[in-house]
Design a protein around this motif. Structure first.
Motif, PDB file in Angstrom:
ATOM      1  N   ASN A 254      44.851  43.852  40.623  1.00 28.05           N
ATOM      2  CA  ASN A 254      44.648  43.972  39.180  1.00 28.05           C
ATOM      3  C   ASN A 254      44.027  45.313  38.810  1.00 28.05           C
ATOM      4  O   ASN A 254      44.376  45.904  37.794  1.00 28.05           O
ATOM      5  N   ARG A 255      43.095  45.752  39.620  1.00 32.76           N
ATOM      6  CA  ARG A 255      42.462  47.047  39.331  1.00 32.76           C
ATOM      7  C   ARG A 255      43.466  48.184  39.499  1.00 32.76           C
ATOM      8  O   ARG A 255      43.490  49.133  38.740  1.00 32.76           O
ATOM      9  N   LYS A 256      44.324  48.060  40.511  1.00 35.47           N
ATOM     10  CA  LYS A 256      45.344  49.085  40.764  1.00 35.47           C
ATOM     11  C   LYS A 256      46.344  49.147  39.615  1.00 35.47           C
ATOM     12  O   LYS A 256      46.778  50.239  39.210  1.00 35.47           O
ATOM     13  N   LEU A 257      46.727  47.973  39.073  1.00 34.66           N
ATOM     14  CA  LEU A 257      47.673  47.916  37.957  1.00 34.66           C
ATOM     15  C   LEU A 257      46.994  48.093  36.599  1.00 34.66           C
ATOM     16  O   LEU A 257      47.673  48.089  35.570  1.00 34.66           O
ATOM     17  N   ASN A 258      45.671  48.232  36.607  1.00 39.42           N
ATOM     18  CA  ASN A 258      44.885  48.415  35.388  1.00 39.42           C
ATOM     19  C   ASN A 258      45.052  47.227  34.434  1.00 39.42           C
ATOM     20  O   ASN A 258      45.215  47.399  33.234  1.00 39.42           O
ATOM     21  N   LYS A 259      45.033  46.009  35.000  1.00 41.77           N
ATOM     22  CA  LYS A 259      45.161  44.780  34.227  1.00 41.77           C
ATOM     23  C   LYS A 259      43.818  44.054  34.198  1.00 41.77           C
ATOM     24  O   LYS A 259      42.980  44.243  35.070  1.00 41.77           O
ATOM     25  N   ALA A 260      43.636  43.210  33.192  1.00 41.51           N
ATOM     26  CA  ALA A 260      42.426  42.388  33.112  1.00 41.51           C
ATOM     27  C   ALA A 260      42.534  41.242  34.118  1.00 41.51           C
ATOM     28  O   ALA A 260      43.613  40.752  34.421  1.00 41.51           O
ATOM     29  N   HIS A 261      41.383  40.815  34.606  1.00 43.60           N
ATOM     30  CA  HIS A 261      41.353  39.703  35.557  1.00 43.60           C
ATOM     31  C   HIS A 261      41.449  38.379  34.797  1.00 43.60           C
ATOM     32  O   HIS A 261      40.812  38.208  33.757  1.00 43.60           O
ATOM     33  N   PRO A 262      42.216  37.423  35.302  1.00 42.99           N
ATOM     34  CA  PRO A 262      42.268  36.102  34.676  1.00 42.99           C
ATOM     35  C   PRO A 262      40.906  35.400  34.790  1.00 42.99           C
ATOM     36  O   PRO A 262      40.167  35.636  35.752  1.00 42.99           O
ATOM     37  N   PRO A 263      40.574  34.545  33.828  1.00 44.26           N
ATOM     38  CA  PRO A 263      39.267  33.871  33.872  1.00 44.26           C
ATOM     39  C   PRO A 263      39.050  33.044  35.144  1.00 44.26           C
ATOM     40  O   PRO A 263      37.944  33.021  35.679  1.00 44.26           O
ATOM     41  N   LEU A 264      40.088  32.388  35.640  1.00 48.61           N
ATOM     42  CA  LEU A 264      39.929  31.586  36.852  1.00 48.61           C
ATOM     43  C   LEU A 264      39.539  32.461  38.039  1.00 48.61           C
ATOM     44  O   LEU A 264      38.712  32.059  38.871  1.00 48.61           O
ATOM     45  N   LEU A 265      40.087  33.651  38.110  1.00 53.11           N
ATOM     46  CA  LEU A 265      39.743  34.576  39.193  1.00 53.11           C
ATOM     47  C   LEU A 265      38.270  34.978  39.100  1.00 53.11           C
ATOM     48  O   LEU A 265      37.567  35.014  40.109  1.00 53.11           O
ATOM     49  N   LEU A 266      37.813  35.232  37.895  1.00 53.91           N
ATOM     50  CA  LEU A 266      36.400  35.581  37.709  1.00 53.91           C
ATOM     51  C   LEU A 266      35.494  34.413  38.082  1.00 53.91           C
ATOM     52  O   LEU A 266      34.474  34.600  38.755  1.00 53.91           O
ATOM     53  N   TYR A 267      35.846  33.203  37.656  1.00 52.64           N
ATOM     54  CA  TYR A 267      35.027  32.031  37.967  1.00 52.64           C
ATOM     55  C   TYR A 267      34.963  31.774  39.460  1.00 52.64           C
ATOM     56  O   TYR A 267      33.900  31.469  40.002  1.00 52.64           O
ATOM     57  N   MET A 268      36.103  31.892  40.123  1.00 51.86           N
ATOM     58  CA  MET A 268      36.113  31.685  41.574  1.00 51.86           C
ATOM     59  C   MET A 268      35.305  32.771  42.287  1.00 51.86           C
ATOM     60  O   MET A 268      34.621  32.488  43.273  1.00 51.86           O
ATOM     61  N   GLY A 269      35.383  33.992  41.785  1.00 52.39           N
ATOM     62  CA  GLY A 269      34.592  35.070  42.374  1.00 52.39           C
ATOM     63  C   GLY A 269      33.108  34.815  42.231  1.00 52.39           C
ATOM     64  O   GLY A 269      32.337  34.977  43.191  1.00 52.39           O
ATOM     65  N   TYR A 270      32.677  34.379  41.041  1.00 51.44           N
ATOM     66  CA  TYR A 270      31.267  34.068  40.840  1.00 51.44           C
ATOM     67  C   TYR A 270      30.830  32.862  41.669  1.00 51.44           C
ATOM     68  O   TYR A 270      29.717  32.832  42.192  1.00 51.44           O
ATOM     69  N   LEU A 271      31.713  31.881  41.789  1.00 52.67           N
ATOM     70  CA  LEU A 271      31.403  30.705  42.596  1.00 52.67           C
ATOM     71  C   LEU A 271      31.203  31.099  44.061  1.00 52.67           C
ATOM     72  O   LEU A 271      30.224  30.696  44.693  1.00 52.67           O
ATOM     73  N   LEU A 272      32.103  31.893  44.595  1.00 54.00           N
ATOM     74  CA  LEU A 272      31.977  32.308  45.992  1.00 54.00           C
ATOM     75  C   LEU A 272      30.786  33.230  46.210  1.00 54.00           C
ATOM     76  O   LEU A 272      30.140  33.187  47.261  1.00 54.00           O
ATOM     77  N   CYS A 273      30.466  34.040  45.207  1.00 51.71           N
ATOM     78  CA  CYS A 273      29.279  34.892  45.300  1.00 51.71           C
ATOM     79  C   CYS A 273      28.017  34.035  45.340  1.00 51.71           C
ATOM     80  O   CYS A 273      27.106  34.287  46.134  1.00 51.71           O
ATOM     81  N   GLY A 274      27.956  33.023  44.495  1.00 55.31           N
ATOM     82  CA  GLY A 274      26.813  32.120  44.499  1.00 55.31           C
ATOM     83  C   GLY A 274      26.708  31.335  45.795  1.00 55.31           C
ATOM     84  O   GLY A 274      25.605  31.141  46.329  1.00 55.31           O
ATOM     85  N   LEU A 275      27.835  30.873  46.300  1.00 55.07           N
ATOM     86  CA  LEU A 275      27.815  30.160  47.580  1.00 55.07           C
ATOM     87  C   LEU A 275      27.338  31.067  48.713  1.00 55.07           C
ATOM     88  O   LEU A 275      26.582  30.638  49.585  1.00 55.07           O
ATOM     89  N   SER A 276      27.771  32.314  48.695  1.00 58.32           N
ATOM     90  CA  SER A 276      27.348  33.254  49.737  1.00 58.32           C
ATOM     91  C   SER A 276      25.844  33.508  49.661  1.00 58.32           C
ATOM     92  O   SER A 276      25.153  33.523  50.691  1.00 58.32           O
TER      93      SER A 276
END
Length: 63
Positions: free
Chosen positions: A23-45
């Motif tokens: 997404n960053r390479k294509l200069n697109k916004a991240h979908p909300p589910l991707l952000l939520y999963m990223g925050y979830l995995l960050c919190g779990l870590s």
């Protein structure tokens, strides 16, 4: 069971990071589910790191 959890966790991390990179390479916004999963995995870590530090501290002190 631990092996399955570690494999699943590693797979989720790799999928999320590759999607973010694409997404960053294509200069697109991240979908909300991707952000939520990223925050979830960050919190779990972070939580797992705290638990492991707690266990290591008590193993070190012998309590």
């Amino acid at each position: 069971m631990m092996e399955f959890a570690a494999l699943t966790y590693g797979l989720l991390i790799s999928v999320i990071l590759s999607a973010v990179k694409r997404n960053r390479k294509l200069n697109k916004a991240h979908p909300p589910l991707l952000l939520y999963m990223g925050y979830l995995l960050c919190g779990l870590s972070a939580g797992l790191a705290l638990v492991l530090a707690y266990v290591a501290l008590f193993q070190l002190t012998g309590n």
